[in-house]
Design a protein around this motif. Structure first.
Motif, mmCIF file in Angstrom:
data_model
loop_
_atom_site.group_PDB
_atom_site.id
_atom_site.type_symbol
_atom_site.label_atom_id
_atom_site.label_comp_id
_atom_site.label_asym_id
_atom_site.label_seq_id
_atom_site.Cartn_x
_atom_site.Cartn_y
_atom_site.Cartn_z
ATOM 1 N N ARG A 35 -3.707 4.102 -8.168
ATOM 2 C CA ARG A 35 -4.913 4.783 -8.661
ATOM 3 C C ARG A 35 -5.648 5.531 -7.550
ATOM 4 N N SER A 36 -5.304 5.284 -6.315
ATOM 5 C CA SER A 36 -6.076 5.840 -5.195
ATOM 6 C C SER A 36 -5.959 7.360 -5.077
ATOM 7 N N ALA A 37 -4.898 7.948 -5.582
ATOM 8 C CA ALA A 37 -4.694 9.390 -5.418
ATOM 9 C C ALA A 37 -5.778 10.203 -6.114
ATOM 10 N N GLU A 38 -6.363 9.673 -7.201
ATOM 11 C CA GLU A 38 -7.360 10.426 -7.958
ATOM 12 C C GLU A 38 -8.788 10.160 -7.461
ATOM 13 N N TYR A 42 0.819 -1.215 0.000
ATOM 14 C CA TYR A 42 0.000 0.000 0.000
ATOM 15 C C TYR A 42 0.856 1.270 0.000
ATOM 16 N N ASP A 43 2.128 1.132 -0.285
ATOM 17 C CA ASP A 43 3.056 2.271 -0.268
ATOM 18 C C ASP A 43 2.569 3.362 -1.226
ATOM 19 N N SER A 44 2.486 4.588 -0.693
ATOM 20 C CA SER A 44 2.053 5.787 -1.429
ATOM 21 C C SER A 44 0.560 5.776 -1.755
ATOM 22 N N GLY A 45 -0.180 4.769 -1.287
ATOM 23 C CA GLY A 45 -1.619 4.759 -1.510
ATOM 24 C C GLY A 45 -2.335 5.710 -0.561
ATOM 25 N N ARG A 49 -3.077 -5.009 -5.326
ATOM 26 C CA ARG A 49 -3.024 -4.004 -4.252
ATOM 27 C C ARG A 49 -2.135 -2.827 -4.648
ATOM 28 N N LYS A 50 -1.035 -3.103 -5.283
ATOM 29 C CA LYS A 50 -0.148 -2.025 -5.729
ATOM 30 C C LYS A 50 -0.821 -1.182 -6.813
#
Length: 290
Positions: free
Chosen positions: A143-146, A53-56, A137-138
């Motif tokens: 994609r989670s930032a948007e 989840y790094d940077s998620g 998961r990666k």
């Protein structure tokens, strides 16, 4: 918002204070209550470094009970993450061995750090957890930032302070790891099942009772009467001992007030006997020749 709530309530005062403490986002988490509901907060957390989840960036809701901080909040994840199911209420409690030991000293900040600490742990088949391949998961983390929340309108990439290159969160992650050892994530279904189990173990044992119809069906003992062919053994006549024994046993001593009456009757009997004796002697004397 203050006009809508009872400011004398300990829970309201506690949430107001925590809202002030968390008004500024950090590089790891951010959380604030909704304008129209102090007991529903929206949060965004950063995925732990060196994990899937790094940077998620992951957004969700915190639902607080009116008894907060005496009772723990519930968490609902909204951003796809591959660790927790979406829109699934997850109840946060203390250790699974002692779920009732939620500590009122824990705060929303504690909950945020706990969620970060639980992200890289295995779900071990628990309800509300997901078993997703590492690559998926990666991909979700990238994609989670948007992702944008349809309720509060927050975009994940704008929710936190930008991370400084080379910045380490070792101290915060050590605190999160310590919190994980004291807490356990449980789904709403697991909590309900545990409450049912506790209620069954605490309930008194049931006493089996029979219905009236069952009582009427009990066999009635039959009384047999001798037939003509049967002979009844003759009973011996009662002896003097058997006749007088019950009388003696059941005789009750007369009251003392009747003693005088019995004595008077005895005196009259003696007088009557003397009169009879004197009359007989007189008769014999008269009847004898001179």
């Amino acid at each position: 918002m203050e006009k809508k709530y009872n400011m004398r309530s300990p829970g309201v005062k506690r949430l107001m204070r925590e809202a002030i403490e968390l008004k500024d986002p950090t590089t790891m988490f951010a959380a604030q209550p909704l304008e129209e509901n102090l007991f529903e907060w929206h949060f965004t957390i950063l995925g732990p470094q060196g994990t899937d989840y790094d940077s998620g960036l992951y957004h969700g809701r915190i639902i607080l009970p009116t008894e907060y901080p005496m009772k723990p909040p519930s968490i609902i994840f909204l951003t796809p993450n591959g660790r927790f199911e979406l829109h699934q209420k997850i109840c946060l409690s203390a250790s699974s061995y002692h779920p009732e030991l939620w500590q009122p000293s824990w705060s929303i900040r504690t909950v945020l750090l706990a969620m970060i600490g639980f992200m890289p742990t295995e779900g071990v088949g628990a309800i509300g957890s997901l078993e997703v391949p590492t690559e998926e998961r990666k991909r979700l983390a990238r994609r989670s930032a948007e992702w944008v929340c349809s309720v509060c309108g927050v975009c994940n990439k704008d929710a936190l302070l930008p991370s400084v290159e080379g910045e380490s969160h070792e101290e915060a992650m050590a605190e999160a790891a310590d919190i994980v050892t004291q807490m356990a994530f449980k789904s709403e279904e697991e909590v309900k099942a545990q409450k049912r189990q506790l209620a069954q173990s605490a309930s008194p044992p049931k006493i089996e009772t029979q219905e009236p119809s069952q009582l009427r069906q009990r066999p009635v003992p039959t009384v047999t009467t001798p037939t003509d062919t049967e002979t009844i053994p003759p009973q011996e006549p009662p002896t003097d001992q058997t006749l007088f024994t019950p009388i003696i046993q059941n005789t009750v001593a007369p009251p003392q007030r009747e003693t005088g009456q019995n004595s008077l009757i005895l005196i009259w009997l003696i007088i009557f006997a003397l009169i009879v004796l004197i009359a007989r002697r007189v008769y014999l004397h008269l009847a004898s020749p001179e």
